[in-house]
Design an enzyme around this catalytic site. Structure first.
Site, PDB file in Angstrom:
ATOM      1  N   GLU A  17       2.951   0.401   3.312  1.00  0.00           N
ATOM      2  CA  GLU A  17       2.460  -0.617   4.228  1.00  0.00           C
ATOM      3  C   GLU A  17       2.574  -1.979   3.541  1.00  0.00           C
ATOM      4  OE1 GLU A  17      -0.868   1.776   6.865  1.00  0.00           O
ATOM      5  OE2 GLU A  17      -1.527   0.811   5.008  1.00  0.00           O
ATOM      6  N   HIS A  73       0.847  -1.195   0.000  1.00  0.00           N
ATOM      7  CA  HIS A  73       0.000   0.000   0.000  1.00  0.00           C
ATOM      8  C   HIS A  73       0.881   1.242   0.000  1.00  0.00           C
ATOM      9  CE1 HIS A  73      -3.026   2.796   2.169  1.00  0.00           C
ATOM     10  NE2 HIS A  73      -3.100   2.927   0.858  1.00  0.00           N
TER      11      HIS A  73
END
Length: 524
Positions: free
Chosen positions: A148, A136
């Site tokens: 992430e 992410h």
């Protein structure tokens, strides 16, 4: 030779990730079914690379661009060692794209850039789901350092380690995150918007809320930031987290935001959101010039870090005979009575309203104040008159803080104050995330600083405020407002009971998939 990377989707995120991979030296396939989207993506990538070159940050633009090939064929992308899906946020679309790639090549790594959907749900449609993970990125991907790294229920743990290393080689700062709704940053940040909207709904001006949060060191206030993100995108993220947690009240979107989305007032991209563009949000007033001669001096009461910082930085007296008023920094309402009976009281309102203090003090002149350390020249001091109206205490507080060079705002009486109420819920949400094993405390703090630009991570801020005052304030907010979203997380209660004042000493033992399997085998 570095492996080829395929990016599925040539929108804002996709082209940003493609640029990052190409700058890192990878050959890149950039996929999109729409030729005009691919053409626009190449123009945008070239323009961004040129800007970086002009600023002296980058050379070799043509070589970087030569590494990026566009395609409308998934067969081309299937030959890449790493595929990163950055398609629009539609679960079925993401499942379909990665499912097809999984059929075309059973050995490559498949990543999704989703910000709202479960990685496990996306992987459920892919052959060999152990090779599926979340990467992410944050917008703009070519600037934001945070990534992430999200493992689904069946993701190979070794793959997560490998992708963390790869992201570091791309100049990113990866944070390992569990596959939980909103992952880490989008989840923990929800109160920044949600509580600001509730305060606005309670009658506080959006400009004042933004000024107060920017005065704390946040790069933008919540309303200015929603306009930048897009009210529709922010509302969709709030709705997604709310639904994923099966209607958990603390994530509930606010009707006022939906009203603007429905009206097409989406922020900067439409010329109007919470503010009109141009000119955009009004700047805060220039702070008054400090002039502390002959000002009314208070007794500053309380042991907590706020009281300590006020005593260290502001003029005050320890002599009751010299004091003109009491600046009471204690948090619990029950302690705010029966002292210095002849002095007006300006009370900290982290856990209650000014009106509630006035009831405790039986008619004495009372005003409320709120600010959150660390105090800086940009700090805005929030002042609150009880519902019965302004009085001598409010005038003394205005004079005192303005004399020290701080902007003051007299706001409608409500418990908690703007700055503290929002921060307390950020802290409470961060506690919830670490209790559930979404991320470690250091990674959570780092992710919130990198992904949102917060001046401190929520748990770092909790340590600076002390955990016990945060707990007592949340208890007071829940008691006066009657809302479950202020209920202190049980982990905060346990930490205060155990005498812990920082998260470095916190012992949380998460159960990994291997741990659970071992326990199941031992139980047989």
């Amino acid at each position: 030779m570095k492996e080829t990377v395929a990016i599925l989707g040539a929108g804002t995120m996709g082209r940003g990730i493609a640029e990052v991979a190409a700058v890192a030296g990878h050959a890149v396939w950039l996929y999109d079914p729409y030729p005009q989207a691919l053409e626009q993506a190449l123009r945008e990538i070239r323009a961004d690379l040129q800007k970086q070159h002009e600023r002296g940050r980058l050379t070799g633009i043509e070589e970087i661009l030569a590494r990026i090939q566009t395609t409308a064929s998934l067969e081309d992308c299937a030959q890449a060692g790493l595929v990163i899906e950055a398609a629009p946020e539609k679960l079925e679309l993401k499942q379909e794209l990665l499912g097809k790639l999984g059929e075309l090549n059973e050995n490559n790594i498949l990543a999704t850039n989703t910000s709202t959907f479960s990685v496990s749900a996306i992987a459920s449609r892919v052959k060999h789901p152990a090779r599926v993970l979340g990467l992410h990125f944050f917008n703009p991907a070519q600037r934001m350092k945070l990534v992430e790294v999200v493992g689904g229920l069946e993701t190979d743990p070794g793959l997560l380690e490998r992708m963390q290393t790869l992201m570091q080689s791309w100049g990113k700062e990866p944070v390992r995150v569990a596959d939980s709704p909103g992952f880490l940053v989008n989840r923990v940040a929800r109160p920044f918007y949600g509580e600001a909207l509730r305060l606005y709904g309670e009658g506080l001006a959006k400009e004042h809320i933004d000024w107060i949060l920017k005065g704390m060191g946040f790069p933008m206030g919540p309303f200015e930031l929603m306009d930048l993100i897009g009210l529709d995108i922010n509302y969709a993220a709030s709705t997604s987290v709310y639904q994923a947690f099966y209607g958990e009240p603390r994530y509930r979107p606010h009707p006022l935001q939906y009203q603007r989305v429905a009206a097409g007032l989406l922020g900067r991209k439409t010329g109007q959101g919470w503010y009109t563009y141009p000119p955009g949000p009004p700047p805060p007033p220039t702070p008054p010039k400090a002039q502390t001669r002959d000002i009314p001096l208070p007794l500053i009461i309380g042991p907590n870090p706020l009281a300590q910082e006020l005593r260290a930085s502001l003029k005050h007296t320890a002599n009751v005979a010299e004091a003109r008023f009491v600046l009471d920094c204690r948090v619990k309402l029950e302690r705010k009575h029966d002292f210095f009976e002849n002095l007006p009281v300006v009370s900290l309102v982290w856990g209650h309203s000014a009106s509630a203090v006035q009831a405790e003090l039986r008619g004495r002149p009372v005003a409320g104040f709120s600010l959150v350390p660390p105090i800086s020249p940009t700090t805005v001091v929030e002042l609150y008159a009880p519902l019965s109206g302004g009085n001598e205490a409010l005038k003394l507080a205005q004079t005192y803080f303005a004399a020290h060079g701080y902007n003051t705002l007299v706001l409608p009486d409500q418990p908690g104050g703007v700055a503290f109420r929002i921060l307390a819920l950020l802290i409470n949400e961060a506690l919830s995330a670490i209790a559930e094993g979404v991320a470690s405390p250091p990674d959570l703090n780092r992710a919130m600083r990198l992904g949102t630009g917060y001046p401190l991570g929520p748990l770092e801020w909790a340590e600076q405020l002390w955990l016990k005052p945060v707990l007592r304030a949340l208890e007071g907010l829940q008691a006066e407002l009657g809302e479950d979203r202020y209920r202190p997380h049980p982990l905060l209660r346990r930490m205060v009971a155990a005498g812990l004042e920082n998260f470095g000493n916190l012992s949380l033992v998460p159960y990994t998939k291997g741990d659970l399997q071992t326990r199941e085998e031992e139980a047989v």
